[in-house]
Design an enzyme around this catalytic site. Structure first.
Site, mmCIF file in Angstrom:
data_model
loop_
_atom_site.group_PDB
_atom_site.id
_atom_site.type_symbol
_atom_site.label_atom_id
_atom_site.label_comp_id
_atom_site.label_asym_id
_atom_site.label_seq_id
_atom_site.Cartn_x
_atom_site.Cartn_y
_atom_site.Cartn_z
ATOM 1 N N HIS A 165 80.552 101.765 37.025
ATOM 2 C CA HIS A 165 80.438 100.971 35.799
ATOM 3 C C HIS A 165 80.151 99.494 36.051
ATOM 4 O O HIS A 165 80.106 98.682 35.120
ATOM 5 C CB HIS A 165 81.745 101.115 35.001
ATOM 6 N N LYS A 167 78.192 95.950 36.776
ATOM 7 C CA LYS A 167 76.894 95.371 36.391
ATOM 8 C C LYS A 167 76.798 94.029 37.112
ATOM 9 O O LYS A 167 77.196 92.998 36.569
ATOM 10 C CB LYS A 167 76.802 95.131 34.884
ATOM 11 N N ASP A 172 69.526 87.154 47.527
ATOM 12 C CA ASP A 172 69.450 86.455 48.821
ATOM 13 C C ASP A 172 70.835 86.196 49.429
ATOM 14 O O ASP A 172 71.020 85.219 50.153
ATOM 15 C CB ASP A 172 68.684 85.130 48.678
#
Ligand code: ZN
Length: 245
Positions: A165, A167, A172
């Site tokens: 779940h 996000k 870099d």
């Protein structure tokens, strides 16, 4: 005779003027070496390191054209009817497309065509892209995961033991993008969501460690293609509210 005297006076005067000029220059150099003048400070200010990125993006995003960000060649200005100004989605795309070496992406639901194009573009440019996602949602209609895989991007997913779940994205290994936003058009254009974009070494390192942990957990070498009975029961209990993504 006066002619000769005048010449002598001129020569003396010229000599004195030269001496005065030399003294003035030496004095000025001496002063500038002991106390830096304004241009020295300006030069130092120009060479200062840039401030770390700290940005917050709120959604729903204003609907704008983002073609200028995604097009590799921008010879002609876009003539579409959408507004062409700033938007939260445009800012997110700009941050993503700033990647030069790596993108480590961990996202529950990924169906946004614009974000899919951005990740594909980074891969084409030689940026090392890794994607972690949720098994159930990557199989839904509109998911970008299939096309990313076909493009040669490495994708790993969970094995039905609860939703993946997260996000977040790490660019870099130094810029973190994290928040509530799923990478879907529904979430971008309709939901109240937030994203924090931050260049903070401690936070980035913690998220990187979490990414590496998940990446290894979801290594295909560990996949179990015949899940235990209780895992199958657990999967049946999951409901997928597609309209809320
Ligand atoms: Zn346009």
């Amino acid at each position: 005779m006066w002619h000769g005297k005048a010449r002598a006076l001129l020569a003396v005067g010229f000599g004195m003027a030269l001496e005065a000029l030399a003294c003035w220059l030496i004095g000025r150099l001496g002063r500038s070496s002991s106390s830096p003048s304004w241009w020295w400070w300006w030069w130092l200010w120009r060479r200062r390191p840039p401030s770390p990125v700290r940005e917050v993006l709120f959604f729903p995003s204003r609907v704008t054209c983002v073609e200028s960000l995604l097009a590799e060649e921008t010879a002609t200005p876009c003539a579409c009817l959408l507004p062409h100004g700033e938007s939260a989605l445009g800012r997110l795309l700009t941050r993503l497309l700033s990647a030069r070496r790596s993108l480590d992406l961990c996202v529950f639901a990924f169906s946004s065509p614009q974000l899919g194009r951005a990740v594909g573009l980074l891969h084409q440019r030689g940026v090392h892209v890794r994607v972690v996602t949720d098994t159930d949602y990557m199989a839904l209609k509109g998911s970008r995961i299939g096309e990313l895989r076909r493009a040669g991007i490495q994708v790993r997913h969970d094995q039905d033991s609860g939703y993946m779940h997260h996000k977040f994205a790490i660019i870099d290994k130094k810029l973190l993008i994290t928040g509530s936003l799923n990478w879907t058009t529904q979430a971008i254009q309709n939901n109240r969501e937030n994203l924090l974009v931050v260049e903070d070494r401690d936070c980035v390192n913690l998220f990187l460690a979490e990414f590496e942990r998940i990446w290894e957990d979801y290594n295909p070498a560990h996949y179990t293609f015949f899940p235990k009975e209780e895992q199958q029961v657990q999967k049946k209990d999951k409901t997928i509210p597609q309209t809320k993504l």
